[in-house]
Design a protein around this motif. Structure first.
Motif, PDB file in Angstrom:
ATOM      1  N   MET A  34       0.825  -1.199   0.000  1.00 48.66           N
ATOM      2  CA  MET A  34       0.000   0.000   0.000  1.00 48.66           C
ATOM      3  C   MET A  34       0.867   1.260   0.000  1.00 48.66           C
ATOM      4  O   MET A  34       1.891   1.341   0.688  1.00 48.66           O
ATOM      5  N   HIS A  35       0.425   2.266  -0.784  1.00 50.80           N
ATOM      6  CA  HIS A  35       1.072   3.575  -0.751  1.00 50.80           C
ATOM      7  C   HIS A  35       0.754   4.257   0.569  1.00 50.80           C
ATOM      8  O   HIS A  35      -0.315   4.042   1.160  1.00 50.80           O
ATOM      9  N   PRO A  36       1.653   5.100   1.072  1.00 46.84           N
ATOM     10  CA  PRO A  36       1.349   5.856   2.296  1.00 46.84           C
ATOM     11  C   PRO A  36       0.088   6.698   2.108  1.00 46.84           C
ATOM     12  O   PRO A  36      -0.241   7.127   0.994  1.00 46.84           O
ATOM     13  N   GLU A  37      -0.617   6.927   3.190  1.00 46.53           N
ATOM     14  CA  GLU A  37      -1.827   7.733   3.143  1.00 46.53           C
ATOM     15  C   GLU A  37      -1.486   9.200   2.846  1.00 46.53           C
ATOM     16  O   GLU A  37      -0.352   9.649   3.056  1.00 46.53           O
ATOM     17  N   LEU A  38      -2.486   9.921   2.361  1.00 41.85           N
ATOM     18  CA  LEU A  38      -2.295  11.335   2.058  1.00 41.85           C
ATOM     19  C   LEU A  38      -1.951  12.106   3.330  1.00 41.85           C
ATOM     20  O   LEU A  38      -2.312  11.707   4.444  1.00 41.85           O
ATOM     21  N   ARG A  39      -1.259  13.219   3.143  1.00 37.82           N
ATOM     22  CA  ARG A  39      -0.863  14.058   4.280  1.00 37.82           C
ATOM     23  C   ARG A  39      -2.103  14.460   5.090  1.00 37.82           C
ATOM     24  O   ARG A  39      -3.122  14.847   4.539  1.00 37.82           O
ATOM     25  N   GLY A  40      -1.979  14.311   6.388  1.00 34.80           N
ATOM     26  CA  GLY A  40      -3.073  14.685   7.270  1.00 34.80           C
ATOM     27  C   GLY A  40      -3.983  13.519   7.633  1.00 34.80           C
ATOM     28  O   GLY A  40      -4.836  13.655   8.507  1.00 34.80           O
ATOM     29  N   ARG A  41      -3.807  12.376   6.992  1.00 39.26           N
ATOM     30  CA  ARG A  41      -4.626  11.205   7.302  1.00 39.26           C
ATOM     31  C   ARG A  41      -3.789  10.194   8.070  1.00 39.26           C
ATOM     32  O   ARG A  41      -2.601  10.004   7.788  1.00 39.26           O
ATOM     33  N   ALA A  42      -4.411   9.540   9.040  1.00 40.77           N
ATOM     34  CA  ALA A  42      -3.689   8.566   9.860  1.00 40.77           C
ATOM     35  C   ALA A  42      -3.183   7.416   8.999  1.00 40.77           C
ATOM     36  O   ALA A  42      -3.831   6.999   8.037  1.00 40.77           O
ATOM     37  N   ALA A  43      -2.012   6.905   9.351  1.00 35.29           N
ATOM     38  CA  ALA A  43      -1.440   5.782   8.607  1.00 35.29           C
ATOM     39  C   ALA A  43      -2.295   4.541   8.804  1.00 35.29           C
ATOM     40  O   ALA A  43      -2.967   4.371   9.829  1.00 35.29           O
TER      41      ALA A  43
END
Length: 738
Positions: free
Chosen positions: A115-124
């Motif tokens: 999985m790609h890292p989550e967008l900035r500001g969203r919990a991993a």
């Protein structure tokens, strides 16, 4: 105006049922998931083609050509769809989440989704979370995933082993206010990263305890903090091990209040409206450790053959459709059996009470009486609802001893000739089975014995006796009779189906057996009898265990379906499950259908669509239970082997891979890995054609079935993994070059 075809479709309308390859090409080139509606539109099919199309799709799904992709939708099976639900299982070396498909019925292990890292500001993403992910294939069994939608508001649970912080742990040197209380090693062997348990989040858990934790927000790069929310027990207590599988796989083990109340309110049946079988000396024959007895048998001579009666607990009397009991039974799907406990499908008041055919107690039953001819043919099967009183609760060993001339008092008290008639009926049924050419795998179940303190005393194979086969043949005959009864009345039935192995699996099996000097006919003409001939050829030899494993791995998994695909292993066209309604929901559905078919209860005929949905659901719960039982056995074996690290044991090679040699330990019957790093330093080559792993000078080689002496190098109880070494080999990776 013609209907618009899906993008990439290379076909025109044909107005007739397409061939398998034509249908596969259409589904492979179409965009998205394809169902019967899209296929009918593409090929101009009408209502008259509906049944044949359903059968073709079913067969292609069973043989691995297609894979399910949602409700009545399909895709080509070697690729995942563009988007699907995945569950995060852990992290990779960089701390990014790794996931796998929630639904995976393909061959081999499920593909890995990075999985790609989550967008900035969203919990991993944390292990246990489920998301709808957009997928892109990057290689065989490997995908990249991007989150489209999160399905879980809060992360699911992590099960693992908690260890307090050791003095030599790098984290021990951090300032006290930042120092964690300990680390958590996940029980899931696919999870790569450990978790840290911050101070105050350990719930007072002592060292070496198996726990359930929930992830906390990350406090820094590479850190995976979690809070302990439940303690399952110390790792040293073997009774804790089964709790790991329950927690990891989400198997329900606490009954809701409504289901318990209905079970407690149950009472004995009355003779009214039932056939009185109380004077028939029906007996139950089960394992010595069995607690629920749901089938009883009786046989008496009838001309050259026998009249056999199989009586089954009347669970349908107590578990009414859509009741609280019924909903919970469907949710569980089946009972789950562990060495230290049983997770029953029904509450104990029923499973070990009113639905258990205890000796000397009156019980309601559904029964079938069958005439078994001398050649094994079964005729005049008659179903009814009865009341019975079991004459004896017998064990397999007890019956076998009596057959071998050593009856005990319980056997001596039975009517003369009862066991002789049962064994006589078995011989007749076995002759018919031999003519059909069935697949009779001999895969001894491993039996773990615990002492009163939860410590493992022995792990031994459960011996299969002729007394087991007597019961097995009677149950098969009753199951076939149930399917034929429902077919004869044109009622939908939930069949137990077992599709033939795919040509690819059979060809791989044929090549492997060929290296062992065992010959199979060409794949296109191969039958179950051909595989059984190989089993008979190796019976009693050192190759027997491996050949049984290889043939088992080549099989498709059995499942439940309202479509009569047949049962390859038993060589039967129609087969249902009727004989174990205490522990299998499928059998309860068969009972309900038979009650309607025979006029014993009013009610609508079973609905095909509902049976299809229910069959898929209980197939999943059955596989979940099998996984739980298998992984628990592996953890028990690893626990037992932890105290034997350094011991040399016998094993045999089961398969070869690029990263090591998989073996089966003779002492436990479980798998263990001899990694490539443990082999002497050499240039190792894997010859797939001959299924051989050999060194540069070919003085050392490994092949399936080969006996080995191995040393237990490492055993991880929480993960159920065992690593081996060669006791007499040169030091790994250290051989001096000339």
């Amino acid at each position: 105006m013609p209907d618009r075809l899906p993008t990439g479709t290379p076909h025109a309308r044909t107005g007739g049922l397409p061939g398998r390859e034509q249908l596969r090409a259409f589904i492979e080139n179409a965009t998205g998931r394809i169902g019967k509606r899209e296929i009918s539109r593409e090929f101009g099919l009408g209502p008259e083609h509906r049944q044949a199309l359903r059968q073709m799709l079913r067969e292609m799904a069973l043989d691995g050509t297609l894979a399910p992709a949602g409700a009545r939708r399909f895709r080509v099976s070697d690729r995942l769809p563009e988007s699907m639900v995945v569950q995060v299982t852990g992290t990779d070396a960089d701390g990014d989440p790794v996931a796998r498909p929630v639904q995976w019925d393909g061959e081999g292990p499920a593909p890995v989704v990075f999985m790609h890292p989550e967008l900035r500001g969203r919990a991993a993403l944390a292990p246990g979370e489920r998301v709808v992910a957009r997928l892109r294939r990057t290689g065989p069994g490997r995908y990249e995933g991007r989150t489209l939608r999160r399905l879980t508001d809060a992360p699911m649970q992590v099960v693992g082993l908690f260890r307090t912080l050791a003095a030599d742990d790098p984290a021990a040197s951090t300032p006290a206010r930042f120092r964690p209380a300990g680390r958590l090693t996940p029980a899931d062997r696919r999870a790569k990263a450990e978790w840290i348990i911050p101070q105050g989040e350990d719930a007072g858990t002592p060292d070496n305890e198996i726990v359930i934790a929930t992830p906390l927000p990350r406090s820094g790069p590479g850190l995976h903090p979690a809070r302990i929310i439940e303690r399952l027990g110390p790792q040293g207590d073997a009774r804790t091990i089964s709790m790991v599988a329950l927690a990891m796989l989400g198997i329900p083990h606490v009954f809701p209040t409504g289901a318990l109340a209905q079970a407690e309110a149950a009472r004995a049946v009355t003779p009214a409206g039932r056939t009185d079988l109380r004077d028939m000396p029906l007996v139950t024959i089960d394992g010595a450790d069995a607690r629920d007895f749901d089938d009883a048998i009786y046989a008496e001579p009838d001309g050259d053959g026998f009249r056999v009666t199989v009586a089954i607990a009347d669970v349908a009397w107590y578990v009414r459709p859509d009741s609280a009991l019924d909903r919970e039974a469907r949710l569980r799907g089946n009972s789950v059996y562990f060495p230290d406990r049983v997770i029953p499908m029904l509450p104990e008041a029923l499973s070990n009470g009113w639905c258990s055919l205890r000796p000397g107690e009156e019980r309601g039953c559904l029964f079938v009486t069958m005439d078994v001819a001398a050649d094994g043919g079964v005729a005049n099967a008659r179903f009814g609802r009865g009341i019975m009183r079991s004459a004896a609760r017998l064990t397999y060993e007890q019956v076998q001893d009596a057959r071998d001339g050593m009856p005990d008092a319980a056997i001596a008290a039975l009517p003369a000739g009862l066991l002789d008639s049962l064994f006589g009926a078995w011989r007749c049924l076995s002759s018919a089975r031999a003519r059909r050419g069935t697949l009779d795998l001999d895969l001894p179940e491993q039996m773990v014995r615990l002492d009163d303190h939860g410590q493992i005393t022995t792990i031994t194979p459960r011996i299969r006796l002729d007394s087991h086969r007597v019961v097995e043949e009677c149950m098969i005959a009753a199951n076939v009779a149930a399917a034929r009864c429902l077919e004869g009345r044109h009622l939908p039935c939930l069949y137990r189906i077992h599709a033939p192995p795919t040509p690819e699996r059979l060809e791989g099996l044929r090549r492997t057996l060929d290296t062992m000097g065992l010959k199979l006919p060409p794949v296109g003409s191969l039958r179950a009898a051909d595989l059984d001939r190989i089993l008979q050829e190796v019976r009693g030899t050192d190759q027997a265990a491996l050949v049984n494993e290889l043939i088992l791995r080549a099989q498709n998994q059995a499942e439940y379906s309202p479509d009569p695909v047949g049962h390859f292993g038993l060589s039967l066209a129609a087969y249902s499950h009727f004989t174990s309604p205490i522990r299998r929901y499928a059998d309860l559905l068969t009972h309900r259908a038979l009650l309607v078919a025979t006029g014993l209860e009013p009610g609508p005929a079973p609905d095909h669509a509902v049976l299809e949905e229910t069959g898929a659901a209980i197939t999943r719960t059955e596989r979940r239970a099998a996984q739980a039982e298998r992984e628990t056995l592996e953890r028990y074996a690893a626990t037992w082997l932890q105290a034997r690290v350094g011991t040399v044991m016998d094993a045999h090679v089961s398969s070869l891979s690029r990263f090591g040699i998989f073996t089966v330990l003779d002492a436990t019957g479980t798998s263990a890995l001899l990694p490539m790093s443990a082999l002497p330093e050499d240039q190792w080559h894997h010859d797939e054609k001959t299924q051989t792993l050999y060194g540069r000078d070919k003085t050392m080689a490994f092949r399936p079935g080969q006996a080995l002496r191995v040393r237990i190098e490492e055993a991880c109880a929480i993960r159920g993994t065992v690593l081996l070494a060669l006791p007499d080999a040169l030091p790994p990776r250290r051989r001096q070059r000339a």
